[in-house]
Design a protein around this motif. Structure first.
Motif, PDB file in Angstrom:
ATOM      1  N   ASN A  86       0.809  -1.215   0.000  1.00  0.00           N
ATOM      2  CA  ASN A  86       0.000   0.000   0.000  1.00  0.00           C
ATOM      3  C   ASN A  86       0.849   1.276   0.000  1.00  0.00           C
ATOM      4  N   ARG A  90       1.386   3.669  -3.364  1.00  0.00           N
ATOM      5  CA  ARG A  90       0.949   5.065  -3.235  1.00  0.00           C
ATOM      6  C   ARG A  90       2.078   6.011  -3.650  1.00  0.00           C
ATOM      7  N   ALA A 125      -9.241  -2.399  -3.641  1.00  0.00           N
ATOM      8  CA  ALA A 125      -9.593  -1.029  -4.036  1.00  0.00           C
ATOM      9  C   ALA A 125     -11.042  -0.683  -3.713  1.00  0.00           C
ATOM     10  N   TYR A 128     -12.115   1.998  -0.823  1.00  0.00           N
ATOM     11  CA  TYR A 128     -11.888   3.384  -1.213  1.00  0.00           C
ATOM     12  C   TYR A 128     -12.926   3.819  -2.243  1.00  0.00           C
ATOM     13  N   SER A 131     -16.439   4.171  -0.442  1.00  0.00           N
ATOM     14  CA  SER A 131     -16.556   5.112   0.673  1.00  0.00           C
ATOM     15  C   SER A 131     -16.338   6.558   0.261  1.00  0.00           C
ATOM     16  N   VAL A 132     -15.428   6.806  -0.699  1.00  0.00           N
ATOM     17  CA  VAL A 132     -15.179   8.191  -1.119  1.00  0.00           C
ATOM     18  C   VAL A 132     -16.462   8.829  -1.640  1.00  0.00           C
ATOM     19  N   GLY A 205     -14.066   1.163   4.505  1.00  0.00           N
ATOM     20  CA  GLY A 205     -13.640   2.322   3.733  1.00  0.00           C
ATOM     21  C   GLY A 205     -14.012   3.642   4.384  1.00  0.00           C
ATOM     22  N   GLN A 208     -11.562   4.224   7.174  1.00  0.00           N
ATOM     23  CA  GLN A 208     -10.240   4.528   6.627  1.00  0.00           C
ATOM     24  C   GLN A 208     -10.157   5.974   6.133  1.00  0.00           C
ATOM     25  N   ILE A 209     -11.100   6.363   5.272  1.00  0.00           N
ATOM     26  CA  ILE A 209     -11.064   7.712   4.703  1.00  0.00           C
ATOM     27  C   ILE A 209     -11.268   8.766   5.790  1.00  0.00           C
ATOM     28  N   CYS A 236     -11.717  14.662   0.226  1.00  0.00           N
ATOM     29  CA  CYS A 236     -12.025  13.572  -0.701  1.00  0.00           C
ATOM     30  C   CYS A 236     -11.891  14.017  -2.150  1.00  0.00           C
ATOM     31  N   GLN A 243      -5.480  10.753  -6.982  1.00  0.00           N
ATOM     32  CA  GLN A 243      -5.511   9.357  -7.421  1.00  0.00           C
ATOM     33  C   GLN A 243      -5.728   9.243  -8.925  1.00  0.00           C
TER      34      GLN A 243
END
Length: 312
Positions: A86, A90, A125, A128, A131-132, A205, A208-209, A236, A243
């Motif tokens: 990870n 990144r 994935a 993310y 949740s975003v 997610g 995490q976010i 976000c 990303q």
């Protein structure tokens, strides 16, 4: 068109560079340094705890993804693989590609097939991805006026965007509940995740976010004048821009997006906050990941040499 896709980061980086250059003209980098050094130890410690929480969840979910993809239970191997892949993916950029290569290298050593590893990459994935969208849409609806000021659009437009986004999120959940047969795309059969799996991905997610957002929010100066829930949408949007750019670590893109959306924050203080965020969430985990990768490769090399000697 596909052969040019990996190069799409170049115009994104150029645009981010232009925005940064425009904003950096008035910045005294002594002020940036002072902003980083001014962070209280308790704030740094809390940021480290938030970062540890993010990576702990990443590692735990990786084990779940491996079990879903292969039917095998190997939580320690999965946790180690996630903690290594990870932060490195990144930092490198093109996370699905670089993260996939690292995962294949490590999972192949314990017998997972290329198809199983590819499934793990996609599943990893998902938290993310789901949740975003939910966090942006809910934050837009619950903090419409603040979001309108940051995005420089009307409050009504923000509410419309939030409603459309939330309808999309609820629509996917409805699809998951109602669809019982696999999807067929390009001749490939793709199983539709169960509601239980989707709910798990979404819950992990969201946490995490939220923790990632919390790290940066902790370091932001008082001039931000924004609540954490309202800040989530801003973070976000900037995170997604980084990303999608495929620029390593979203470097420059994240900063440019935040500078555009948070004009009330002095640029030097904002960049100082982002530097502290990157140190806690990206640089320190990257150093740990590189150390663990060296240990893995060293152990693998010794095992390979031992097997060759035994065959002789």
């Amino acid at each position: 068109m596909k052969k040019w896709a990996p190069l799409l980061w170049i115009p994104m980086l150029a645009l981010a560079g232009w925005v940064l250059a425009d904003r950096l003209e008035a910045i005294d980098f002594h002020d940036v340094r002072q902003q980083v050094l001014a962070q209280p130890p308790t704030t740094m410690l809390l940021g480290l705890l938030f970062s540890a929480g993010v990576y702990a969840l990443v590692g735990i979910y990786e084990g779940i993804a491996v079990r879903m993809a292969s039917g095998r239970t190997m939580p320690l191997v999965a946790f180690r693989t996630a903690i290594i892949s990870n932060p490195i993916s990144r930092a490198i950029g093109l996370a699905l590609v670089s993260g996939g290569a690292l995962r294949y290298r490590m999972y192949a050593a314990v017998g997972l097939s290329a198809r199983e590893v590819a499934t793990v990459v996609v599943l990893a994935a998902m938290p993310y991805f789901f949740s975003v969208g939910w966090l942006i849409d809910l934050s837009l609806l619950l903090n419409a006026e603040t979001a309108a000021q940051a995005l420089r659009i009307s409050t009504g437009t923000v509410l419309i965007l939030g409603v459309i986004g939330l309808a999309k999120d609820i629509g996917w959940l409805t699809f998951v509940i109602r669809r019982k047969t696999p999807l067929t795309m390009g001749g490939q059969t793709l199983p539709v995740p169960t509601l239980r799996d989707t709910s798990l991905q979404l819950a992990i997610g969201l946490v995490q976010i939220s923790l990632m957002t919390g790290i940066l929010y902790l370091f932001m100066p008082d001039e931000l004048n924004m609540s954490w829930p309202a800040f989530i949408a801003i973070y976000c949007i900037a995170f997604v821009a980084g990303q999608l750019s495929n620029v390593p670590a979203g470097l420059g893109v994240l900063e440019a997006a935040l500078l555009l959306m948070l004009p009330q924050v002095p640029p030097a203080k904002l960049l100082g906050a982002v530097l502290a965020y990157r140190a806690v969430f990206e640089i320190l985990p990257l150093l740990i990941a590189l150390g663990l990768l060296l240990m893995f490769e060293s152990t693998s090399s010794r095992g390979f040499l031992r097997r060759r000697l035994l065959r002789r």
